[in-house]
Design an enzyme around this catalytic site. Structure first.
Site, PDB file in Angstrom:
ATOM      1  N   LYS A  48      15.897 -25.957  -9.731  1.00 16.45           N
ATOM      2  CA  LYS A  48      16.814 -24.864  -9.594  1.00 16.45           C
ATOM      3  C   LYS A  48      17.283 -24.364 -10.877  1.00 16.45           C
ATOM      4  CE  LYS A  48      18.325 -23.893  -5.061  1.00 16.45           C
ATOM      5  NZ  LYS A  48      18.519 -22.366  -4.791  1.00 16.45           N
ATOM      6  N   SER A 297      11.289 -30.678  -3.937  1.00 19.63           N
ATOM      7  CA  SER A 297      12.118 -29.632  -4.519  1.00 19.63           C
ATOM      8  C   SER A 297      13.267 -30.152  -5.240  1.00 19.63           C
ATOM      9  CB  SER A 297      12.776 -28.565  -3.643  1.00 19.63           C
ATOM     10  OG  SER A 297      12.979 -29.243  -2.257  1.00 19.63           O
TER      11      SER A 297
END
Length: 394
Positions: A48, A297
């Site tokens: 992110k 992720s």
């Protein structure tokens, strides 16, 4: 519209270079050549930071001066907080009330203000948008923003630098920011590479949107993969995904759990459940002998939650098991049972039996024993031996 190379120049200033590594284990279970992209080793613990930093760098001076606000289940929060701190901007982060403390603490340590609000991401996002309007703050979308998507797409450039021949890229999906950037960038460079999105079975909002031809809002989401528990995907992310993502896979919480356990045991890496989605999907692919990149992720997860997942995983794999045995209420029978179990090389963890009151009412007593074993086959051998010796097992 997207300039991924310029975006990479920006994010390279603050990101770790997470190199691909080959996984013998995951290659074996999928009959493919599996390479893992470990974004759980990224600064702030997830991908992110890429989209957040790219977006905030591209704000006007006026927008930066207003201060920024965002909504996030955790990883985007830390990416925004880190980026704002690096660029000298005031940041407020709205997070759902049940956000794991590791993600809250990780956000606070970068100097951002945290506002815990709502039971889920969607309620939290609505709250953040209201605050942005009332207080004149600049809202940084967690996934449905072209600059955020552009930043996430820089992962694709690194994948293609590390591996010359790529057949498939498998991507965890929540709101769609990561897979939108990955798919758009990959297809610009090499249209023949296939991109597969993976969602929790109980939170498959993007798959449902693509199926119905429009963005839909699920009635509810319930999954251990909290980072991908998104009921409604973005408009930009949907438009990109419907055109550039080749296939969709959904996985159960049990499948995510086993991927989490196997990643930790085989590669000594800790992923949050959302981060392990792409590994959970490997046993469901319908192709073989291909070069496959699975993106992890993120890895922001509470130690207490890790403990819960490990214990649950040990039960799922038979490494810990419980048996309930009915014994005659006669002195020495429990010792005989324990001796028989010792013969199987299982380790006794706990023993629980009926109270004296219950024992006095019945000729037999129930004994529940928790055992450490070597797995499902070992459990079966223990069960078969006890049956052979005449024990009554419930």
């Amino acid at each position: 519209m997207f300039d991924f190379n310029n975006a990479k120049e920006r994010v390279d200033k603050v990101t770790n270079r997470t190199h691909l590594f080959y996984s013998d284990y995951f290659s074996g279970i999928s009959n493919n050549n599996v390479y893992i992209k470990p974004e759980n080793l990224q600064k702030t613990g997830s991908f992110k930071i890429r989209g957040a930093y790219n977006k905030i760098c591209k704000l006007s001076e006026e927008e930066k001066a207003k201060g920024i606000i965002t909504a996030s289940a955790g990883n985007h929060a830390q990416g925004v907080a880190f980026s704002a701190n690096d660029l000298g901007i005031d940041a407020t982060i709205c997070m759902p009330e049940q956000t794991p403390m590791i993600k809250v603490d990780g956000t606070l340590k970068y100097g951002a203000k945290v506002d815990l609000f709502g039971e889920n991401f969607d309620a939290c996002k609505d709250h953040a948008l209201e605050r942005a309007e009332k207080e004149g703050l600049t809202f940084i979308p967690p996934f449905d923003d072209l600059d955020v998507i552009e930043g996430q797409g820089t992962i694709s450039l690194e994948i293609l630098e590390d591996l010359e021949y790529v057949d498939y890229v498998i991507v965890p999906v929540g709101g769609g920011g990561l897979i939108s950037g990955v798919a758009k960038c990959i297809k610009q460079i090499s249209p023949l590479i296939k991109v597969i999105g993976v969602e929790p079975a109980s939170a498959a909002s993007m798959k449902e949107a693509v199926k119905k031809g429009k963005v839909v809002k699920l009635d509810g989401v319930d999954t251990i993969a909290d980072g991908t528990a998104v009921a409604e995907v973005g408009k930009y992310t949907y438009e990109i995904c419907k055109d550039y993502v080749d296939d969709w896979i959904t996985v159960t919480d049990e499948e995510v759990l086993m991927a989490f356990i196997n990643l930790m045991e085989r590669h000594k890496l800790v992923a949050e459940p959302s981060g392990a989605l792409s590994l959970a999907a490997l046993q469901k692919v319908n192709f073989y002998n291909k070069n496959v990149v699975s993106i992890i992720s993120g890895g922001n997860i509470d130690m207490s939650f890790i403990s819960q997942l490990i214990n649950r995983g040990l039960y799922e794999t038979g490494r810990i098991t419980r048996i309930n045995v009915e014994l005659p209420n006669i002195p020495g029978k429990l010792q005989e049972l324990l001796s028989d179990i010792a013969y199987t090389k299982a380790n006794v963890v706990t023993i629980d039996q009926d109270s004296l009151r219950e024992a006095s009412r019945y000729k037999n007593i129930n004994v529940e024993i928790t055992l450490e074993t070597n797995g499902v086959e070992h459990v079966k051998k223990i069960h078969d031996l006890l049956i052979k010796k005449g024990y009554i097992i419930h």
